[in-house]
Motif scaffolding. Sequence first.
Motif, short mmCIF file in Angstrom:
data_model
loop_
_atom_site.label_atom_id
_atom_site.label_comp_id
_atom_site.label_asym_id
_atom_site.label_seq_id
_atom_site.Cartn_x
_atom_site.Cartn_y
_atom_site.Cartn_z
N GLU A 51 3.00 -23.71 -40.11
CA GLU A 51 3.91 -25.11 -40.27
C GLU A 51 4.26 -25.21 -38.84
O GLU A 51 4.24 -24.72 -37.71
N GLN A 52 5.14 -26.52 -38.92
CA GLN A 52 5.71 -27.05 -37.79
C GLN A 52 7.09 -26.42 -37.61
O GLN A 52 8.03 -26.90 -38.31
N PRO A 54 8.82 -25.36 -34.28
CA PRO A 54 8.71 -24.87 -32.60
C PRO A 54 10.20 -24.13 -32.41
O PRO A 54 11.20 -24.13 -32.94
N ASN A 57 5.45 -21.91 -34.05
CA ASN A 57 4.13 -22.44 -34.19
C ASN A 57 4.61 -23.97 -34.54
O ASN A 57 5.38 -24.31 -35.26
N TYR A 58 3.79 -24.72 -33.65
CA TYR A 58 3.95 -26.25 -33.94
C TYR A 58 2.75 -26.94 -33.27
O TYR A 58 2.10 -26.42 -32.30
N GLN A 59 2.67 -28.29 -33.46
CA GLN A 59 1.83 -29.16 -32.92
C GLN A 59 2.43 -30.11 -31.81
O GLN A 59 3.53 -30.73 -32.13
N GLU A 60 1.96 -30.21 -30.70
CA GLU A 60 2.61 -31.21 -29.70
C GLU A 60 1.44 -31.67 -28.98
O GLU A 60 0.39 -30.93 -28.36
N ILE A 64 -2.02 -27.36 -31.34
CA ILE A 64 -1.24 -26.41 -32.19
C ILE A 64 -1.00 -25.17 -30.90
O ILE A 64 -1.83 -24.60 -30.45
N LEU A 90 -2.19 -26.60 -39.93
CA LEU A 90 -1.00 -27.03 -39.78
C LEU A 90 -0.47 -27.88 -41.15
O LEU A 90 -1.21 -29.09 -41.32
N SER A 204 14.42 -21.97 -31.52
CA SER A 204 14.18 -23.22 -31.95
C SER A 204 15.36 -24.33 -31.22
O SER A 204 15.14 -25.33 -30.94
#
Length: 418
Positions: A51-52, A54, A57-60, A64, A90, A204
């Motif tokens: 999951e998102q 940060p 684990n996140y997408q930027e 990922i 994700l 976070s």
Amino acid sequence: MSSTLRYTYLFLSIVLTGALIIASGCISERGVESADTDVAMELASLTYYTEQLPPYNYQENGTIQGISVDLLEATTEKMGNKISREEIHLVPWTEGYQEVLTRNNTVLFSMARTSEREDLFKWAGPAYTNRKVLFARSDRGISIENPEDLNGYRIGAITDDIAIQYLLDIGVNQSQIVTESNTDTLITALDKDEIDLWAYPEASGRYFAEQTNGDYNSYIVVYELHSQDTYYAFSKDIPDSIIQSFQQALDTVRDQKDEQGVSDYERIVYQNLGVSCAPQTFTDEAVVALVNTTATAIEENATDTFRRINAGEAPYKDHENPALYTFVYDVNVTMVAHADNIRLVGTNFKGKTDVTGKSFRDEIVTGALENDTGWVEYVYTNPVHANLYYKTTYYRLASGSDGNSYIVCSGNFKSCFI
């Protein structure tokens, strides 16, 4: 039977026995290789979800990333089939949770391992420790030692966040809690003194602080609300052998040091999370007492004491407080005993550092040879919680029963609360 014939039979017997041993070894090696191949193939057949969240684990920028993503790559590479971040899906948390709960050959990370979830999945980890904390501006001089100290403070939290329930559970009045729908608004409110404290996951919170004002360490942690280790959760159909192989590889990533003296896990955590604070569960006096007890035992029987330390026996590793343990160097900075990580025994750490570049082991040995006792601060992993922590170690020079000098050590993980 002639002696020549007897020698001939003896020679053939030796050759035949050797051939059988070699063949057996080859079969064994092929069996191991086959097992490794099976594990690698099984890894490739799994579907991975996250999951998102940060910086875990996140997408930027279309990629990922995060600590649990980096750990997944490092762990599966050790297993012989690196799962790349391009293979990770994700998705919203609820979707990923339902996938791993209802579909075969699925993995979700990172998940809090609770009693309600324990029998729903298979587990490997922990990957990191997620701490819900209260942040404050360092210039406010706020000190919180117990829930009663929170009286009168305005505390910001995200609407519907579990942190609100944690606050209510410890007696905070609902009227003190200021809710907003996003972190940017809460950070701005903290900077403008519209709230006094901010409730959020530590790592976070630091990530969003950096995104908002450019400083990862903008705020200090003054109180911990809740701490929870997170894991990789596997669907129940996945064979136990795969889970065990994954856990062993993850342990290697965590415990095995490289030529600099740092593990892959330490590098990954430092890059993604930085250094955390640890709630102290024992005193510095307990650390000194353990070092003194160990030094006395080494002076009486060095060999047996090292054996007991490496076996993790009490009192050299406190079974009620596993973060309280003994480790011992010789004067050449070689680890001769370690109650928490036997992988390190026999390694020479001269010139090697912690993840920040500090040669703390050299400082320990040099300090002991010059001053007999002292303290050194550095960054290290905690056997009780995942992540990296500030640690202060007490050392003492001891004369072993074998005639050699040793440096006996134990440490305490530092609390960063004021």
